[in-house]
Design an enzyme around this catalytic site. Structure first.
Site, PDB file in Angstrom:
ATOM      1  N   GLY A 144      -5.358   0.461   4.157  1.00  0.00           N
ATOM      2  CA  GLY A 144      -6.627   1.082   4.548  1.00  0.00           C
ATOM      3  C   GLY A 144      -7.099   0.624   5.880  1.00  0.00           C
ATOM      4  O   GLY A 144      -6.604  -0.163   6.579  1.00  0.00           O
ATOM      5  N   VAL A 145      -7.987   1.520   6.427  1.00  0.00           N
ATOM      6  CA  VAL A 145      -8.615   1.300   7.790  1.00  0.00           C
ATOM      7  C   VAL A 145     -10.050   1.659   7.446  1.00  0.00           C
ATOM      8  O   VAL A 145     -10.598   2.014   6.472  1.00  0.00           O
ATOM      9  CB  VAL A 145      -8.127   2.000   8.982  1.00  0.00           C
ATOM     10  CG1 VAL A 145      -6.615   2.065   9.235  1.00  0.00           C
ATOM     11  CG2 VAL A 145      -8.475   3.718   8.415  1.00  0.00           C
TER      12      VAL A 145
ATOM     13  N   ILE B 231       0.415   6.213   5.193  1.00  0.00           N
ATOM     14  CA  ILE B 231       0.920   5.449   6.502  1.00  0.00           C
ATOM     15  C   ILE B 231       1.928   4.676   5.800  1.00  0.00           C
ATOM     16  O   ILE B 231       3.204   4.448   6.476  1.00  0.00           O
ATOM     17  CB  ILE B 231      -0.002   4.639   7.051  1.00  0.00           C
ATOM     18  CG1 ILE B 231      -1.018   5.518   8.138  1.00  0.00           C
ATOM     19  CG2 ILE B 231       0.643   3.682   8.013  1.00  0.00           C
ATOM     20  CD1 ILE B 231      -0.025   6.185   9.202  1.00  0.00           C
TER      21      ILE B 231
ATOM     22  N   GLY C 237       0.731  -1.368   0.111  1.00  0.00           N
ATOM     23  CA  GLY C 237      -0.079  -0.048   0.077  1.00  0.00           C
ATOM     24  C   GLY C 237       0.897   1.307   0.033  1.00  0.00           C
ATOM     25  O   GLY C 237       1.726   1.514   0.720  1.00  0.00           O
TER      26      GLY C 237
ATOM     27  N   ALA D 125      -5.504  12.842  13.154  1.00  0.00           N
ATOM     28  CA  ALA D 125      -5.527  13.200  14.731  1.00  0.00           C
ATOM     29  C   ALA D 125      -6.159  14.622  14.842  1.00  0.00           C
ATOM     30  O   ALA D 125      -6.618  14.795  16.062  1.00  0.00           O
ATOM     31  CB  ALA D 125      -4.332  12.936  15.041  1.00  0.00           C
TER      32      ALA D 125
ATOM     33  N   ASP E 154     -12.028   9.340  13.525  1.00  0.00           N
ATOM     34  CA  ASP E 154     -12.367   8.459  12.557  1.00  0.00           C
ATOM     35  C   ASP E 154     -13.535   7.606  12.325  1.00  0.00           C
ATOM     36  O   ASP E 154     -14.192   7.595  11.168  1.00  0.00           O
ATOM     37  CB  ASP E 154     -11.267   7.435  12.810  1.00  0.00           C
ATOM     38  CG  ASP E 154      -9.802   7.956  12.410  1.00  0.00           C
ATOM     39  OD1 ASP E 154      -9.625   9.127  12.124  1.00  0.00           O
ATOM     40  OD2 ASP E 154      -8.885   7.281  12.560  1.00  0.00           O
TER      41      ASP E 154
ATOM     42  N   HIS F  24      11.992  37.453   2.452  1.00  0.00           N
ATOM     43  CA  HIS F  24      13.256  37.176   1.947  1.00  0.00           C
ATOM     44  C   HIS F  24      14.470  36.971   2.428  1.00  0.00           C
ATOM     45  O   HIS F  24      14.694  38.078   3.279  1.00  0.00           O
ATOM     46  CB  HIS F  24      13.405  37.763   0.656  1.00  0.00           C
ATOM     47  CG  HIS F  24      14.836  37.371  -0.203  1.00  0.00           C
ATOM     48  ND1 HIS F  24      14.736  36.244  -0.916  1.00  0.00           N
ATOM     49  CD2 HIS F  24      15.913  37.839  -0.191  1.00  0.00           C
ATOM     50  CE1 HIS F  24      16.050  35.983  -1.439  1.00  0.00           C
ATOM     51  NE2 HIS F  24      16.724  36.802  -1.008  1.00  0.00           N
TER      52      HIS F  24
END
Length: 561
Positions: free
Chosen positions: A365-366, A285, A281, A415, A407, A540
């Site tokens: 994934g979750v 993460i 994946g 988070a 989530d 700058h």
């Protein structure tokens, strides 16, 4: 050296505020970091007055001199915690501990800091503010759940709160698991969100147990240990669980997920003897794990079905750029490929090839942990909206007195989003004015090497939504500060609506972009137009000049192309 060549006394090139600095070195709107003994102190001048506070965010130590001051608060450049300039109090997640406050004196053309001062009364610690919440039960000890408990405790309601967590560890910062802790840059104890003394006494109760049922009629929850907890307000913050593909060999001990601190412990232990690591994946993460394993001098291969890493979040051009920088660090990518199994020594891919691996990490994934809510009959969001618990703008679920945050309440799964929702939830429970949260303006940050930061729409998503877009790009290699820092690899991309000049999205890769992205977030929140951004003067030499150049490039006015 100060202006006029005066030596002020420095530690690591920071002025010694005990000796003082010329008052002219701190003009209106300026911020200077310096020292007072062993303390790092930030001086700033607003409306003519000089204020001295702690210079580092109490969340992860970000330099607040690079933050933003607005409405009597200073905002952290990394995860956007907010602190009161008057009291030092953390008034916005993800920070919880206050900043120290100091006495600053301006006399005879000099500014000195003479010591710590007692902070003014807290703006949150008044139980009279809003109504009493009654008994509050929070299910889940992650970022959102802890934030909710913390804010209720500050408002004087700590003893009325029970936080139930099935994690064996006390609440901790989950972002550390795939970042500082996994790469070996921070010890385990640094992951804690609060000292153990916070839970207990007059503070919230921490119950380490698993909730097995929710009775909406009786307004109580039941734990695996047999406790029945009545509630006036129930906050579901159960988070999300890793998704493990149903493939041969994925139940072997060499295959790991990374969601909890215990997962990180197991992964670190396994990495001690592993030489070859396969990450399945190319998610945020997944790439953070890849970077951490490279830091541990492992051979790393990332396998994913995607043609370009993170294309859905960053767009194809930026995704390819990220891939190239990871390849320069030593990561090998096998993209456009699916894994068919693992025999303990190698992954089998769908093209018949094999990838040798002693350790496999899943970044596949979750999914929201909705079992409790679903069994109780709470309404759920559609799958294409994340499939979590359905909530309204105040985070209220479909049953009275029940709220969902983090989530489990849907994407983005970040988070800082969860912690902010914890604060909104407290506002709702106490009957205060609830401020809305625009999820489209929540930045996502990835702390791999190089860093990645993004907010808003990608070019492809903007076009899908019918926008006629202008695109701006600027490379780190064209920025003097980036070259001087030895960080020439990076890119800033901006997406504008051609018709209105609205900034639709910004995507950045490179050194310190997780600090820079908040400038674009503020611009989007304030509905700043391209003309206003182009006419803004950027200092700058700074990395922030690239943000300006990217905007100019979108309109054919780039200076240092």
């Amino acid at each position: 050296m100060a202006e006029g060549g005066e030596k002020t006394g420095t530690t690591d090139d920071k002025p010694d505020f005990a000796r003082g600095i010329p008052a002219g070195d701190l003009p209106e709107g300026a911020m200077i970091e310096g020292t007072l003994g062993e303390d790092k102190v930030l001086l700033l001048r607003r409306d003519g007055a000089v204020t001295a506070i702690g210079a580092r965010c109490t969340h992860l130590g970000a330099p607040l001199a690079k933050g933003i001051v607005a409405e009597g608060e200073i905002r952290c450049p990394w995860h956007h915690a907010r602190f009161s300039l008057e009291t030092g109090e953390a008034v916005g997640a993800p920070a919880f501990a206050p900043l120290p406050c100091y006495r600053a004196e301006e006399r005879d053309g000099r500014i000195t800091v003479t010591g710590r001062r007692e902070a003014a009364d807290s703006s949150l610690g008044k139980s009279s503010l809003g109504k009493s919440p009654g008994k509050v039960v929070i299910v889940g000890g992650g970022a959102g759940g802890h934030a909710c408990a913390e804010w209720l405790a500050r408002a004087g309601h700590g003893a009325a709160v029970t936080l139930v967590s099935d994690d064996p560890d006390p609440p901790y910062d989950r972002t550390f698991c795939s970042k500082q802790y996994l790469s070996g840059k921070a010890p385990r104890e640094k992951t804690r969100l609060a000292p153990e003394s916070f839970y207990g006494g007059e503070g919230p109760r921490l119950l380490r147990d698993r909730v097995v049922s929710l009775d909406l009629g009786a307004e109580e929850i039941v734990t695996a240990g047999g406790e029945r907890l009545a509630y006036d307000a129930l906050v579901i913050a159960t988070g999300a669980a890793p998704q493990t593909p149903d493939l041969p060999g994925f139940d072997r001990p060499e295959v790991h997920t990374l969601r909890s601190l215990a997962d990180a412990d197991a992964l670190i232990a396994a990495a001690e003897s592993a030489r070859r690591v396969a990450v399945i994946g190319a998610s945020f993460i997944g790439l953070e794990v890849a970077a951490a394993m490279i830091a541990r001098e492992k051979r790393v291969t990332v396998v994913a079905p995607d043609a370009v890493p993170l294309a859905k979040v960053l767009g194809e051009a930026v995704g390819r750029f990220v891939q190239g920088l990871h390849e320069e660090k030593g990561v090998t990518f096998r993209l456009g490929r699916k894994v068919e199994g693992f025999d303990g020594t190698a992954l089998a891919l769908d093209d018949g090839s094999r990838i040798e691996a002693d350790l496999v990490v899943l970044g596949t994934g979750v999914a929201p942990r909705i079992d409790l809510a679903e069994a109780a009959g709470l309404a759920l969001a559609e799958k294409d909206a994340g499939g979590g618990i359905a909530v309204d703008a105040t985070l209220a679920a479909s049953a009275p007195g029940i709220y969902a945050i983090g989530d489990v309440a849907g994407p983005p799964m970040l988070a800082h989003k969860a912690e902010h929702e914890g604060v909104i939830c407290v506002e709702t429970i106490k009957g205060l004015h609830t401020h809305p949260m625009d999820k489209g303006k929540i930045p996502g940050c990835t702390y791999c090497q190089p860093q990645i930061a993004s907010v808003g729409l990608t070019e492809a998503k903007a076009k899908e939504q019918g926008f006629d877009v202008r695109i701006g790009r600027f490379p780190f290699a064209g920025n003097g500060k980036a070259i001087a820092l030895g960080e020439p690899d990076g890119l800033v991309k901006t997406v504008f609506d051609r018709k209105t000049g609205q900034l639709l999205g910004a995507h950045m890769v490179g050194a310190e972009v997780t600090e820079l992205i908040q400038g674009y977030v503020v611009a989007m929140t304030l509905e700043t137009t391209e003309e206003e951004l182009m006419h803004t003067v950027f200092p700058h030499p700074t990395l922030s000049e690239m943000m300006h150049e990217s905007v100019l490039d979108a309109y054919g006015r780039v200076i240092h192309a």
